[in-house]
Structures are given as structure tokens and as C-alpha cells.
Design a protein around this motif. Structure first.
Motif, mmCIF file in Angstrom:
data_model
loop_
_atom_site.group_PDB
_atom_site.id
_atom_site.type_symbol
_atom_site.label_atom_id
_atom_site.label_comp_id
_atom_site.label_asym_id
_atom_site.label_seq_id
_atom_site.Cartn_x
_atom_site.Cartn_y
_atom_site.Cartn_z
ATOM 1 N N GLY A 109 0.819 -1.201 0.000
ATOM 2 C CA GLY A 109 0.000 0.000 0.000
ATOM 3 C C GLY A 109 0.855 1.254 0.000
ATOM 4 O O GLY A 109 0.559 2.215 -0.702
ATOM 5 N N ARG A 110 1.914 1.219 0.783
ATOM 6 C CA ARG A 110 2.807 2.379 0.826
ATOM 7 C C ARG A 110 3.386 2.648 -0.552
ATOM 8 O O ARG A 110 3.484 3.789 -0.999
ATOM 9 C CB ARG A 110 3.930 2.128 1.829
ATOM 10 N N ILE A 111 3.768 1.579 -1.222
ATOM 11 C CA ILE A 111 4.341 1.729 -2.552
ATOM 12 C C ILE A 111 3.318 2.310 -3.519
ATOM 13 O O ILE A 111 3.615 3.229 -4.279
ATOM 14 C CB ILE A 111 4.858 0.381 -3.049
ATOM 15 N N SER A 112 2.098 1.796 -3.434
ATOM 16 C CA SER A 112 1.094 2.261 -4.391
ATOM 17 C C SER A 112 0.709 3.708 -4.134
ATOM 18 O O SER A 112 0.152 4.372 -5.000
ATOM 19 C CB SER A 112 -0.137 1.361 -4.343
ATOM 20 N N ARG A 113 1.034 4.223 -2.966
ATOM 21 C CA ARG A 113 0.733 5.624 -2.669
ATOM 22 C C ARG A 113 1.790 6.582 -3.203
ATOM 23 O O ARG A 113 1.594 7.791 -3.203
ATOM 24 C CB ARG A 113 0.603 5.804 -1.143
ATOM 25 N N SER A 114 2.925 6.025 -3.603
ATOM 26 C CA SER A 114 3.995 6.894 -4.098
ATOM 27 C C SER A 114 4.268 6.625 -5.574
ATOM 28 O O SER A 114 4.751 5.556 -5.934
ATOM 29 C CB SER A 114 5.271 6.640 -3.286
ATOM 30 N N PRO A 115 3.947 7.592 -6.430
ATOM 31 C CA PRO A 115 4.146 7.393 -7.865
ATOM 32 C C PRO A 115 5.564 6.968 -8.207
ATOM 33 O O PRO A 115 5.761 6.112 -9.077
ATOM 34 C CB PRO A 115 3.830 8.773 -8.445
ATOM 35 N N ALA A 116 6.547 7.525 -7.517
ATOM 36 C CA ALA A 116 7.928 7.164 -7.819
ATOM 37 C C ALA A 116 8.171 5.687 -7.531
ATOM 38 O O ALA A 116 8.829 4.981 -8.309
ATOM 39 C CB ALA A 116 8.890 8.020 -6.995
ATOM 40 N N LEU A 117 7.627 5.212 -6.434
ATOM 41 C CA LEU A 117 7.820 3.807 -6.093
ATOM 42 C C LEU A 117 7.038 2.889 -7.019
ATOM 43 O O LEU A 117 7.492 1.788 -7.342
ATOM 44 C CB LEU A 117 7.429 3.547 -4.631
ATOM 45 N N VAL A 118 5.874 3.334 -7.451
ATOM 46 C CA VAL A 118 5.116 2.543 -8.419
ATOM 47 C C VAL A 118 5.935 2.363 -9.692
ATOM 48 O O VAL A 118 6.035 1.262 -10.243
ATOM 49 C CB VAL A 118 3.750 3.194 -8.736
ATOM 50 N N ASP A 119 6.553 3.446 -10.132
ATOM 51 C CA ASP A 119 7.420 3.363 -11.308
ATOM 52 C C ASP A 119 8.536 2.344 -11.102
ATOM 53 O O ASP A 119 8.801 1.506 -11.964
ATOM 54 C CB ASP A 119 8.062 4.731 -11.583
#
Lengths: 194, 194
Positions: A109-119
Motif C-alpha cells: 500500500g505504501r508503494i502504491s501511494r507513491s508514484p515514484a515507487l510505483v514506477d
DNA sequence: GTCTATAAAGAGATAGAC
DNA sequence: GTCTATCTCTTTATAGAC
């Protein structure tokens, strides 16, 4: 966020088991500072807070995975062979740094909240796999599925779940296969039907 | 934790989009109270804190999934057919309550930290699928894979990832299949090889 | 630029009246 | 069960030494 010196970055990994075990929420920044052997003020000098620290470490790992996956993709062989190499790489890096892998998978969830991490997640997991699926459909070593995304999701999903179950929260009576990557891929490749 | 009245439980769901969007960590208990329309003191009367609130909601959903999965398992048909029914049920309930599903999948670490939630997760996802895989190997409708756990992990992994990608953090250019459960199972069942 | 020490602000949780 | 007020702990931010 300032550029983080390598020494700070490497020390930070010492705090990861703590974060993986109890979650970031329950982890005081003083604990992180103490465990890592970095003064708290220095942490605030480099990062704006707890979240940014964890995000930095995630980014770090995802970049490493993306890099090695990219190398594995570039080797010789059919799409299937390279796909297996890529997945094995992903599993290896996730289990090699167990605590960070746990924190990452347990906190999607934390990752999906951060566009940079999603990338970064996409570069590390989806993109290489999806490309190989398309290539494989082209060279005939894989069947052409309607939606390659579904294929890469299946692979990524089974990878992270296998890590979750075998490494992060292993049941007492569980026997972990020696060749997890191999067996897993066998299931995904050949399917469940006879 | 005291027994939670149904009205409180249902009101709590109003706060879920908030939690799913920003994570429990960033969600103040005052926000939860306001959004749900429950006085903060009442929340503390029933729960010991934020964590317990979310754990309660997770438990709630996992129990519902386990129940419906159990019903789907008991219907007529081959193991494969019932497996498809079970997976469709899981996907349906996860997407039906989108916010709770997001919070759950995005916070697997929280679940793995609580033995009670791990149990519920197993009853909802692993146990029914694993049983059907074994049954299927028996009645010949599925191939006998060495480790049924790997099979159920693959299925669970692809289910949650498909939810994550299509529902929780959908990319802009993504086209979600109408029959997600069906297409996903097709991939998992037939595998990726030609 | 980096660290120590500490003050200020904010959130979680509780106490006691109603 | 609910409200107001409050206490405590964590994080944030800063001042000033090195």
C-alpha cells in the motif's frame, strides 16, 4: 531529500528487521537511529521523516532488482529461458535481503501511494516480465495470451506470495522447496490443468 | 475488545476509503471518528486503538470470504469447476468492498503480524484452494503438482495482484477485463507455455 | 557540513462527569 | 455510551557547538 552517503545507506539496513517485524508505524525513529547507529539528528538531516527513510530503502532495492533483471533479460536464449532467469533474479534479491523484502511485500500500500515507487516497482517486476511474455509469443516459446498484463501479474503475484509464505511468515510445519524459483515457474508455465 | 454492535461496524466502513488512501499511519483517529460519525470516546470504548479497529474490519471481511468460499466449495461439480467458483467468490468480495480490499492487500504485513488474522487469511484463501487442488489431483481434473501449496500461492498471488493493479492502483491506460476472474483463471489453469 | 541537546507541536489515549 | 478536558509520548524543528 539530500543525497544519502553510501555509509548511511548501508547502516540503515540494520534497522530493517525491526521495521519488518513490527511495522513502520510502531517503529520509533529513535529505535531506527539507535539500531542503525546513526544519530537521530543526522537522519533528519538527510530525510524528512520515517516514511522517506523507508521509501529510500525500497527505491534502493527496486532499482537493484530492475538493474539485474535488465541484465538477465539481455542474455542469450529463448524468451522462456530469459524469463526464468529474470524471475530467479527477482526471487534471489528479495530473499537475499529478507528484512527489506518483507517490509516491501508487507507494505504494498505504501508503494502504491507513491508514484515514484510505483514506477520503480514496474521497472523491477512488470516491465521485464511483460516484455518477455510478448517476445515469447513472438518467437513461439510462449503461448499468446490475450492480456500480457494478466500474465505478468500472475508471475509477480506468485513470486511475492511465495516469498511471503516461505520467508516472511512461514508456518511451523512448512517445508520450503530448495528450488523455489524453479518449482514456482513450473506451476506458472505449465498451469494447473493435466 | 468488546463485542461490536452491527451499527458501529457498518459505520466504520465509511472510514475505509480514508484508510485505504492514506494508510492507517497517516489516518488520525479523530478523522476515523468524524468520517464514521462515531464519537472518538466510543471508539476507545470498543477498541483499544486504531490497530484493533482495522484488525476487526479485516477479520470481518476474511470471515465473510471464508464463509462464501466454503459454500462455493460444497456445490456440485468437478474440482476445477468449484475451484473457479471459489476464486470468483474471492475476487467478487474483494472488489465489492473495494476500500477494505485495498487496505487488506496493501497491508499484508499487518496481517502477518497477527496470528488470528493469519488464520483467517488461510481459511479464506489457502485452505479452500489447497483442498480443491488435492481433490482435483484425485479426480483427475487437475494435474498433480508436487507441492499443492505452490499452486494455492500462485492462485492467491495472482488474485491479489490483479486486484491491486486493476482496482487499487490502476494505471491510466489500463483496460480492465470484464471477466477478470475468468481470464485470470485461464492463465493460471493453462499456464504460459504454448 | 555534521552532530548534540532541547524546545515546541501534534496525536493517541485516558479520566471522570453525565 | 458519550462528552470534555487533560496527560503523555512521538515527532518535528531549531539553536548552537564542532
Amino acid at each position: 531529500m539530500r543525497k544519502v552517503p553510501a555509509q548511511i545507506a548501508s547502516k540503515l539496513h540494520l534497522a530493517l528487521p525491526l521495521i519488518a517485524e513490527q511495522g513502520l508505524e510502531q517503529t520509533k525513529i529513535d529505535e531506527i537511529a539507535d539500531t542503525a547507529g546513526i544519530p537521530k539528528a543526522t537522519l533528519y538531516y538527510y530525510f524528512s521523516g520515517k516514511e522517506e527513510i523507508l521509501a529510500f530503502l525500497f527505491e534502493d532495492m527496486l532499482t537493484a532488482i530492475a538493474d539485474e533483471a535488465s541484465i538477465a533479460m539481455g542474455t542469450e536464449g529463448t524468451a522462456v529461458e530469459r524469463l526464468e532467469a529474470v524471475v530467479a533474479t527477482q526471487i534471489r534479491l528479495l530473499t537475499q535481503n529478507r528484512a527489506l523484502g518483507s517490509a516491501l511485500i508487507g507494505d504494498l500500500g505504501r508503494i502504491s501511494r507513491s508514484p515514484a515507487l510505483v514506477d520503480s516497482l514496474q521497472s523491477a517486476f512488470y516491465t521485464p516480465v511483460e516484455n518477455l511474455l510478448i517476445e515469447g509469443a513472438g518467437d513461439g516459446s510462449l503461448r499468446a495470451i490475450a492480456n500480457p498484463l494478466l500474465g505478468s501479474m500472475t508471475i509477480f503475484g506468485s513470486v511475492i506470495m511465495s516469498i511471503l509464505v516461505t520467508v516472511i511468515a512461514p508456518a511451523d510445519d512448512l517445508d520450503v522447496p530448495n528450488d523455489l524459483a524453479g518449482e514456482l515457474l513450473d506451476v506458472v508455465m505449465r498451469g494447473l490443468l493435466p
